[in-house]
Motif scaffolding. Sequence first.
Motif, short mmCIF file in Angstrom:
data_model
loop_
_atom_site.label_atom_id
_atom_site.label_comp_id
_atom_site.label_asym_id
_atom_site.label_seq_id
_atom_site.Cartn_x
_atom_site.Cartn_y
_atom_site.Cartn_z
N MET A 123 0.82 -1.21 0.00
CA MET A 123 0.00 0.00 0.00
C MET A 123 0.85 1.25 0.00
SD MET A 123 -3.26 -1.02 2.44
CE MET A 123 -2.33 -1.76 3.76
N GLU B 178 0.94 4.17 -2.96
CA GLU B 178 0.77 5.58 -2.62
C GLU B 178 1.90 6.41 -3.23
OE1 GLU B 178 -1.19 8.84 -0.73
OE2 GLU B 178 -1.80 6.77 -1.14
N ASP C 267 -5.43 -5.73 -1.51
CA ASP C 267 -4.95 -4.48 -0.92
C ASP C 267 -4.80 -3.36 -1.95
OD1 ASP C 267 -4.85 -5.57 1.60
OD2 ASP C 267 -2.77 -6.22 1.41
N VAL C 268 -4.25 -3.68 -3.11
CA VAL C 268 -3.99 -2.64 -4.11
C VAL C 268 -5.30 -2.01 -4.59
CG1 VAL C 268 -3.07 -2.18 -6.41
CG2 VAL C 268 -1.83 -3.69 -4.86
N THR D 193 -6.64 0.19 -1.81
CA THR D 193 -5.81 1.38 -1.62
C THR D 193 -6.12 2.44 -2.67
OG1 THR D 193 -4.02 0.08 -0.63
CG2 THR D 193 -3.44 2.25 -1.51
#
Length: 327
Positions: A170, A174, A198-199, A202
């Motif tokens: 993550m 970012e 997760d990606v 995020t």
Amino acid sequence: MALSTYYRLLHMYKFTFGNSANILSRIGLGHNGITVLACSKHAVRFKSSEADRKEKQRQHMAKGLPKQKPVAGVKQVVVVASGKGGVGKSTTAVNLALGISANDQTKSVGLLDADVFGPSIPKLMNLKGNPELTEKNLMRPLVNYGIPCMSMGFLVEETAPIVWRGLMVMSAIEKLLRQVDWGHLDYLVVDMPPGTGDVQLTITQNIPVAGAVIVSTPQDIALLDARRGAEMFRKVNVPVLGMVQNMSVFQCPNCQHQTHIFGTDGARELAHTLGVDVLGDVPLHLNIREMSDRGQPVVVSSPDSPEAEAYRKVASAVVQRLAALSD
């Protein structure tokens, strides 16, 4: 016996709600025992307490989510996703970006490779090297075919495995979003990793996404995962622009016979079930594979081919859907 039970019940209500005249309108004694003939507003509140609890929980969860902030210099973000790997998602993302640019050369388009564990954009776009830094300590995207690109593949060795936990992934995403000098882009096409992990969370929770393109083959097993991907974007309030049916048909280069290797119109049927558009069909063609492996996508290497035309039609449909959503 019934009378004693009546007094115990009345005492319990007084203990719970207070000694109010609105506790019960009337409590009667019937032959089967105590009958509550009417309840007060306190009982109504008691019944609705479960809904109130869920609403408070939803509000509490919403407060914990990060606030979405646009990517500096980017007008609209389009994510290209699939439920599973191996369906041609990255090839579609590359040719989508090039197709948007080819259809309208006044539009500036960027490409972000968000597949941290298996970055494909460096190979597909024939790019190597490390990004330079600006005076503001931002990474400059690498450019080919007029498309600025950013990928984790530019930051690690080509054969180096990326063994990271969720928080590191993550953080990397970012940085790829925020610490890049994208300039001024009309569209940023994001090649998402397969799955719903997760990606995806995020990106959708941190930046406003204009829409998602779901890529799938007509094969049943691919469609199951494609549906999960589409439902995930709906849960996080990202509009699903439509589906791309990839590898829809194979045409023999010798006899021109067409074979539906992965099935017929499976993605079209799923799109109808989900109530979304079919953005286009892309054939299973040797030229697409060969040009992709050489880092020469068909939209630029074979612009007059039927394969390139299929990608440009998808690009046109995506831009039309984005325009319709913004009206």
